[in-house]
Design an enzyme around this catalytic site. Sequence first.
Site, mmCIF file in Angstrom:
data_model
loop_
_atom_site.group_PDB
_atom_site.id
_atom_site.type_symbol
_atom_site.label_atom_id
_atom_site.label_comp_id
_atom_site.label_asym_id
_atom_site.label_seq_id
_atom_site.Cartn_x
_atom_site.Cartn_y
_atom_site.Cartn_z
ATOM 1 C CG HIS A 1 12.129 -14.050 -7.611
ATOM 2 N ND1 HIS A 1 11.408 -14.138 -8.776
ATOM 3 C CD2 HIS A 1 12.253 -15.316 -7.160
ATOM 4 C CE1 HIS A 1 11.104 -15.405 -9.020
ATOM 5 N NE2 HIS A 1 11.600 -16.137 -8.044
ATOM 6 C CE LYS B 1 12.386 -25.602 -12.023
ATOM 7 N NZ LYS B 1 12.501 -24.676 -10.895
ATOM 8 N NE ARG C 1 7.326 -19.203 -3.094
ATOM 9 C CZ ARG C 1 7.076 -19.685 -4.295
ATOM 10 N NH1 ARG C 1 6.581 -18.894 -5.210
ATOM 11 N NH2 ARG C 1 7.307 -20.936 -4.594
ATOM 12 C CB SER D 1 8.056 -17.302 -11.912
ATOM 13 O OG SER D 1 9.035 -16.574 -11.230
#
Length: 160
Positions: free
Chosen positions: A17, A41, A90, A128
Amino acid sequence: MKRAITPGTFDPITEGHLDVISRAAQLMDEVVVAVAASHKKHPLFSLEERTALVRKACAHIPNVTVQPFDGLLVDFAQEIDAHVVVKGLRAITDFEYEFQMAALNQQLDYELETVFIMSPPQYMYLSSSIVREIASLSGDVAQFVPPCVLEALQEKFATN
Ligand code: PNS
């Protein structure tokens, strides 16, 4: 004055990030890192904790500020007068999800442009969720996160 917004859940912020945020800060006059509440989440870190960690991690980048938000990204972007969303891309698996969000945000606000910054190879597979998993199993994540996050993860899993 080009103000960009880099949104994310940042649960927690990783070196990947930070790489995207730093690159965005070089391209834009001002970057607002928007930390999403992302209630669905069920984040490991609270919104306040995530925001504080992102603030610490980005403190060395002069044209970056950090703000939490809870609601639609397009509404928050309008509120802070940002016209560009910057997101990192990514591996290929990111594409469909990011493409969907960019397309929907464009439908919701045609003036809001999404641009993607490619992650360098060393961060291609960093996320993460992987960091949380490794840390929860007492693995060493020092190379993947800034020092303040490493400390926070150690505290989180020491007390849980
Ligand atoms: O880091 P993440 O979890 O992949 O980031 C996703 C995020 C926070 C950018 C996205 O979920 C978001 O924009 N949330 C705010 C709510 C919203 O606007 N949802 C509609 C997106 S099309």
